[in-house]
Design a protein around this motif. Sequence first.
Motif: not given
Length: 407
Positions: A210-214, A235-238
């Motif tokens: 999870f790329l948490v950058d807002n 990778k799979r990412w959100i």
Amino acid sequence: MKVRFIFPMWPKIPQQTPFTLPPLGVIQAAACVPEEHEVTLADENVEPVDLGEKADLVGISVMLTSQAPRAYELAEAFRARGRTVVLGGQHVTLCPEEALLHADAVVVGEGEGLIERLVLDHEAGRLRKLYRRDGHVDLSTIPLPRRDLLDKRRHYTQRGWEMVDLLQTSRGCRFNCYPCSVSWLEGGVQRMRRIEDTLADVERCGERIFLVDNSLDQDLAYQRELLGALAGSGKRWISHPIHPDEFMMKLARDAGWWYVYLAIYKINEQVRDRIRMYHDHGIAVEGTIMLGVDYHTEGFIRELIDFLLKIELDLAEFTVMTPFPHTRCWEQLEREGRIIDRDWSHYNAATVVYRPASIAPERLQDLYAEAWEAFYGMESQTARMGKLLLATLKTSGRRRRGPGGGG
Ligand code: SF4
């Protein structure tokens, strides 16, 4: 020296699926402790905290405002047992004077550079009360987070699936949205991590991130470079939204993007088209919907819920507006004397702590519950999330095996 990090329990939104993601801020802080010292971590959200465990220094990470009361309780309990307690994290940066009442020292601002100095000072017997950074760190100088401190198999799985790892590619935001403290905390300029550092961190994560950058959508060139790099990782990412055009959407999907958190404020065709665009590219959409803005009448909220039911969101997360310290929202409500509850444990984005402009607080609280009920009445959030995870697990397998690998 033994340094023990604690991530205190925080109150979840009651309607949400009860799973816990591995924390990031506390392992980033732990990475700053010079390597000759022993470092351990307890996340109270997944295991009880042993107050009796020996430690020369206890570092309590207070990311969320709603976590603060429990953090202070733990701090007092450790101090009563003779431990030296340091508080740090976003809420401590927002309210340092308050935190100082409960700790031997506080870290205010980004911890890199400060934590190293604090540990040295403590070893030398000259610990100060306040470690404050004015300005912001150069992200090329920060260490990789201590992901090794998290026992993911044991603590961060849901029905046998490992939870996503949180990863940050940048800090700061050039916008200053009404309810958000990111630009106050991290600065009004987006600072990017070097791509090679991000990739080194990605390599240490599990299959899903999870790329948490807002707000990733601030620098198009950086977004392209990042997506190019992620594409090779498998990778799979959100993430939160990236730039919404056809080219970027395809690039992101091919780089492993499978899920977006999209803030929805309006009822219009543009929102509907955006969701269609994501779905056309195979991206699942979770809408984050904040209720209680000044123009939200009861009629508007009902219309918004109806709209959300029609636009085929995969998941929805409803929150109520919350005046977190140092946001424009907080400044306005404070100025207008509309904050009615100052118990931080109620600042969980599910409790009405202010007087809304167009509706009674109790009515907003009811409508908030009705919104969850309307959206998940037919199929629970857990069931919907399970389906999405299954879908991504299947495609993860395809990505690992490569084209033609079946699956
Ligand atoms: S809500 Fe997102 S875009 Fe707005 S200021 Fe916060 S981080 Fe930036």
